[in-house]
Structures are given as structure tokens and as C-alpha cells.
Design an enzyme around this catalytic site. Structure first.
Site, PDB file in Angstrom:
ATOM      1  N   GLU A 185       0.833  -1.211   0.000  1.00 46.40           N
ATOM      2  CA  GLU A 185       0.000   0.000   0.000  1.00 46.40           C
ATOM      3  C   GLU A 185       0.863   1.255   0.000  1.00 46.40           C
ATOM      4  O   GLU A 185       0.887   2.029   0.963  1.00 46.40           O
ATOM      5  CB  GLU A 185      -0.946  -0.011   1.204  1.00 46.40           C
ATOM      6  CG  GLU A 185      -1.941  -1.164   1.152  1.00 46.40           C
ATOM      7  CD  GLU A 185      -2.974  -1.165   2.279  1.00 46.40           C
ATOM      8  OE1 GLU A 185      -2.720  -0.544   3.320  1.00 46.40           O
ATOM      9  OE2 GLU A 185      -4.032  -1.795   2.112  1.00 46.40           O
ATOM     10  N   GLU A 378      -4.789  -8.634  -0.785  1.00 50.78           N
ATOM     11  CA  GLU A 378      -5.492  -8.595   0.502  1.00 50.78           C
ATOM     12  C   GLU A 378      -6.981  -8.395   0.283  1.00 50.78           C
ATOM     13  O   GLU A 378      -7.385  -7.561  -0.526  1.00 50.78           O
ATOM     14  CB  GLU A 378      -5.015  -7.409   1.363  1.00 50.78           C
ATOM     15  CG  GLU A 378      -3.639  -7.544   1.917  1.00 50.78           C
ATOM     16  CD  GLU A 378      -3.242  -6.362   2.801  1.00 50.78           C
ATOM     17  OE1 GLU A 378      -4.137  -5.746   3.436  1.00 50.78           O
ATOM     18  OE2 GLU A 378      -2.041  -6.074   2.859  1.00 50.78           O
TER      19      GLU A 378
HETATM   20  C1  BG6 Z   1      -4.125  -3.169   5.055  1.00 46.89           C
HETATM   21  C2  BG6 Z   1      -2.757  -3.513   5.542  1.00 46.89           C
HETATM   22  O1  BG6 Z   1      -4.196  -1.792   5.041  1.00 46.89           O
HETATM   23  O2  BG6 Z   1      -5.222  -3.538   5.823  1.00 46.89           O
HETATM   24  C3  BG6 Z   1      -2.693  -4.594   6.598  1.00 46.89           C
HETATM   25  O3  BG6 Z   1      -1.897  -3.822   4.471  1.00 46.89           O
HETATM   26  C4  BG6 Z   1      -3.847  -4.448   7.550  1.00 46.89           C
HETATM   27  O4  BG6 Z   1      -1.439  -4.540   7.224  1.00 46.89           O
HETATM   28  C5  BG6 Z   1      -5.136  -4.583   6.766  1.00 46.89           C
HETATM   29  O5  BG6 Z   1      -3.826  -5.322   8.633  1.00 46.89           O
HETATM   30  C6  BG6 Z   1      -6.378  -4.527   7.642  1.00 46.89           C
HETATM   31  O6  BG6 Z   1      -6.340  -3.412   8.472  1.00 46.89           O
HETATM   32  P1  BG6 Z   1      -6.567  -3.525  10.028  1.00 46.89           P
HETATM   33  O7  BG6 Z   1      -6.362  -2.170  10.536  1.00 46.89           O
HETATM   34  O8  BG6 Z   1      -7.952  -4.015  10.187  1.00 46.89           O
HETATM   35  O9  BG6 Z   1      -5.560  -4.489  10.535  1.00 46.89           O
END
Ligand code: BG6
Length: 479
Positions: A185, A378
Site C-alpha cells: 500500500e 489482501e
Molecule cells: C491493510 C494492511 O491496510 O489492511 C494490513 O496492508 C492491515 O497490514 C489490513 O492489517 C487490515 O487493516 P486492520 O487495521 O484491520 O488491521
């Protein structure tokens, strides 16, 4: 429904700073992720710290106050965890390598052999289980020393340190790792500068300019690493990675549509640089309007132009709405951004709007722009789980993933070449934004609470068995 290609990379993802723990073991140095205490869900994400707070944390020997220092103790459980991923049928695991485990301060001449040995052993374990590693070089952390002594990526010298880090990993693991992602990101540097680029606001004369300057350094570093890979390791596949901030116009009023178009264009500029090798007019114009001046060295334009990526990857969790009157509207969050509420969508307890169709939309939008293979790095549901009689009945998670996979299959039917999907937080881990444990994503439950209490026992949730069936059938059986 379109069959997924037979070599489709199904699997899961996580980042070193959210799972490993062992913050002071094996010669590792503290990283910028290690300074965040437990956050407060009601206040939203906690991605910034003052200089005083950073110093206090840097000197604080009490690791129990900083959840990312303990993670889920993957450092000691990796064999057990990889065996569970194998049991689920993973073909791929996306993870990051902790920079401060390899170069504890970031600017040393020689790497820490013990750190390399840990990843060697982890990679051997993956190989034994037939799981393809997809490695992110920088995922929301860097050696803390680089923040304290250089103000992170605002300093151009950090490019050289990063290239050396990458060079070391390439030399050491080129037989084991084929897929590399340079920055997770990368847009985070502008949205959350301390997390994305190790920048201390108080030490940055013009914080906005500082973030864009740091981003420029990261983009140059990414291109230099890509050059190195392409010249020396032709079998490597190098990718970029962005937060996919999908936005819809609130209405078909031309003003709302124009607003949406302009925001979407601006959100795309990071990946544009990594794919097309140059900054878009949208960001150049923004800099001009804001009086932001980026120091670009004469060779940078060529470096960016000649060393573009092989694939595009992104995270996708939620979508947002935007309108010309944005400021007056009720706000909700979606990962790194906030936007307007969509009355057609439901939200998670953390206020992220669930939108599976948006994944198909995003895949089409990105392929039409970049014409490169896409990888869903992701996607996942972070929510509260209840452990009852040793079981977690997470049908809500199954429903979330099922619908997103359906939409991904439809995107394949649309002709979009997606080659992999790694579900985020495949095992419960520490939340990036709030450092909570109770925001759980996993197919595997980890017995640990927000305070770090628990047995660390790994427990298969209902979604574990469901995902196993999905993978066994190569995405055919989603029931
Ligand atoms: C993304 C990141 O922004 O979202 C991860 O690459 C992150 O590292 C994921 O864990 C989910 O966000 P959060 O804040 O719910 O852990």
C-alpha cells in the site's frame, strides 16, 4: 461460472510486524511498528505518534505495552502455522520480511545472519509444504533507527539502504522466492506517513511536502529494486501494491460524477508511476496548486520510466461514496480513507462497508487501466469472533469471502487476468490500525486477547473447513 486457472495462487497473507513477535530475538532491532500501543476502536485507527511518544516507546523495555512486539508469536509457531495453511490447501503465502531483522538499524554494512537464518528456515518449511512465497519487502515498518536518525524516507539516503536490503534478500533467497512486492500500500506514505514511511511530523517542515518527497524516494527505490531484479534474476516477477480505494458517485449529478472521477484519478497515481513510469498530470497539478515542490534528481525520470513492474496487486476491503458536497455528509471509513456512507451496503463493527461487487468493479477498472496481470493481495473481514466450546462459528466470514470470490470469478469471466488471491489475516493477528487482537480476520483463531493474555493456542474456525473445500475444488465449491 468461469473456472479459475489451474495454477491460480490461492492462499493467505500477513505482515511480519503483525504476526512475528520475537521483537528482540535473533538480533532484531526495533521497528517503527513496535512503538504503537493498543488503540481504541471508537477513536478509529492510530497511525501517528508524537516525537516524545516515539522516544518514550523506543526506550521502553516493557514490550507488553506494544502489541506488535508480540504479534501472535509466529516467530516460534511458524512450523505449526505453516502446517495449518497446508492443511487448508494453500498454494501461496504472502508475507513480509522484517527489515530490522536483517539490518537491525537499517544502515549497517553487513546483514544480521541470524535474521536471514529465520527466513531460510521458514522458506524451507513452505517449500516442504508446496506453498509459493510471495514476499513484500516493506510492509508498514522500517528499522526505528532510520526514523530517529534520518526522519525515515524523507532522507534520500534511505533509498540506498533499502536497495541493499533487497539486494541481500535477492542474493540469499533467489532460488526460493519468485514473486516480490516492493511496498505494501505505497499510498500509505501520503495517508499515514509514520506507518508508511517512518516520518515524524514535528521534524518535517512542511508535512505534506515531506510525505510526497518520501513517496518519491520510495518510488525511485522500487524502480531500482525492479531494475536489479530484471537484470540479475529474469525469473523474478516484481509487483507494486496499492490500497484500492474504490469510490462511487453519490448520485448521477454531473458534479458528483466529476468529483468521483477526479478522486479516482488521483488515487491511481501511485500505481500509474510504477506501471507507466511517470507521474500523472493529476498529481503534478495537485502539487502545483498546493505549492509542493519535489526534489527530483536528473536521473530519476529515467529510472522510473525504464523499470516498471510485471504485475499489479492491491488490497480491497470496502468501498466508499463521494459527492461534490462531501464535507457536509456523514463519514465512514474504509481502510486508510474516509468517505461517505452507502445506503445499499452493510458495515463491519469497525465501520468498513462490505461490497463484494466492488471487487469485480475494481478488477475491471484496474485491468482496463494497466493491462497487466492482477493479484488480489489482501481482502478479508475483520470482526469480533466468539470462541464457544472450542469452536468459532463464523458464518459471517464465510459469507463475506464467498461473495468476494464469486465476484472475482465474474471478473475472470469479464476477461480480467487475476492470477491469485491471498486472504488477509488468514490467521488472527494484530490489527494494523488499532493494534487490537479482537479485530480478527483469521480462518484460524489464536487464543490471545488485546492485553496479550491467552495460551496462543491455534483453533480452526468453521471458515477454515470452508476455505479448505474452496481450495480443494479450485474455487468451484463455494457452498
Ligand atoms: C491493510 C494492511 O491496510 O489492511 C494490513 O496492508 C492491515 O497490514 C489490513 O492489517 C487490515 O487493516 P486492520 O487495521 O484491520 O488491521
Amino acid at each position: 461460472m468461469a473456472a479459475f486457472p489451474k495454477d491460480f495462487l490461492w492462499g493467505g497473507a500477513f505482515a511480519a510486524n503483525q504476526v512475528e513477535g520475537g521483537a528482540r530475538e535473533g538480533g532484531r532491532g526495533l521497528s517503527t511498528a513496535d512503538i504503537f500501543p493498543l488503540g481504541d476502536r471508537k477513536k478509529g485507527g492510530c497511525f501517528d505518534r508524537s516525537w516524545e511518544q516515539i522516544l518514550e516507546a523506543a526506550e521502553d523495555p516493557d514490550d507488553s505495552r506494544y502489541p506488535k512486539r508480540r504479534g501472535i508469536d509466529f516467530y516460534h509457531h511458524y512450523k505449526e502455522d505453516i502446517a495449518l495453511f497446508h492443511e487448508m490447501g494453500f498454494k501461496a503465502l504472502r508475507f513480509s520480511i522484517s527489515w530490522s531483522r536483517i539490518f537491525p538499524n537499517g544502515d549497517e554494512a553487513e546483514p544480521n545472519r541470524e535474521g536471514l537464518a529465520f527466513y531460510r528456515s521458514m522458506l524451507d518449511e513452505l517449500k516442504r509444504h508446496g506453498i509459493e512465497p510471495i514476499v513484500t519487502l516493506s510492509h508498514f515498518e522500517m528499522p526505528l533507527h532510520l526514523t530517529l536518525a534520518y526522519n525515515g524516507w524523507t532522507d534520500r539516503r534511505v533509498i540506498g539502504f533499502f536497495v541493499k536490503f533487497a539486494e541481500t534478500l535477492f542474493a540469499e533467497f533467489h532460488e526460493d522466492i519468485r514473486y516480490w512486492i516492493t511496498f505494501n500500500e505505497i499510498d500509505a506514505t501520503v495517508h499515514i506517513p509514520l506507518t508508511g514511511a517512518g516520518i515524524v511530523k514535528e521534524h518535517t517542515e512542511n508535512p505534506e511536502q515531506g510525505s510526497y518527497q518520501a513517496l518519491h524516494h520510495q518510488l525511485v527505490a522500487s524502480a531500482l529494486v525492479t531494475k536489479l531484479a530484471h537484470e540479475k534474476y529474469p525469473e523474478f516477477r516484481i509487483g507494486c501494491m496499492t490500497t484500492k480505494n474504490l469510490k462511487y458517485p453519490a448520485t448521477c449529478r454531473p458534479e458528483d460524477c466529476l468529483q468521483c472521477l477526479q478522486e479516482t484519478e488521483l488515487d491511481a497515481f501511485y500505481t500509474d508511476v510504477q506501471v507507466f513510469g511517470e507521474y500523472s498530470y493529476t498529481v503534478r497539478n495537485l502539487w502545483k496548486k498546493k505549492g509542493i515542490r519535489i526534489q527530483e534528481e536528473p536521473e530519476d525520470a529515467r529510472t522510473l520510466k525504464e523499470n516498471t513492474v510485471d504485475f499489479v496487486s492491491f488490497s480491497y476491503y470496502a468501498s466508499l461514496v463521494t459527492s461534490a458536497e462531501g464535507a457536509k455528509k456523514e463519514k465512514v471509513s474504509a481502510n486508510l480513507l474516509v468517505g461517505e456512507k452507502n445506503p445499499y451496503l452493510e458495515q463491519t463493527p469497525w465501520g468498513w462497508q462490505i461490497d463484494p461487487v466492488g471487487l469485480r468493479y475494481a478488477l475491471n477498472q484496474m485491468y482496463s487501466r494497466y493491462k497487466l496481470p492482477l493479484f488480489v493481495a489482501e481482502n478479508g473481514l475483520g470482526t469480533l469472533d466468539k470462541l464457544e466450546d472450542g469452536k468459532v462459528h463464523d458464518d459471517y466470514r464465510i459469507a463475506y469471502v464467498r461473495e468476494h470470490i464469486r465476484q472475482m470469478a465474474l471478473a475472470l469471466e469479464d476477461g480480467v487476468p487475476v492470477f491469485g488471491y491471498t486472504y488477509w489475516g488468514c490467521i488472527d493477528c494484530i490489527s494494523a490500525s488499532t493494534s487490537e487482537m479482537s479485530k480478527r480476520y483469521g480462518f484460524i483463531y489464536v487464543d490471545q486477547d488485546d492485553q496479550g493474555d491467552g495460551t496462543l493456542k491455534r483453533i480452526r474456525k468453521d471458515s477454515f473447513y470452508w476455505y479448505q473445500k474452496v481450495l480443494e475444488s479450485n474455487g468451484e465449491d463455494l457452498e
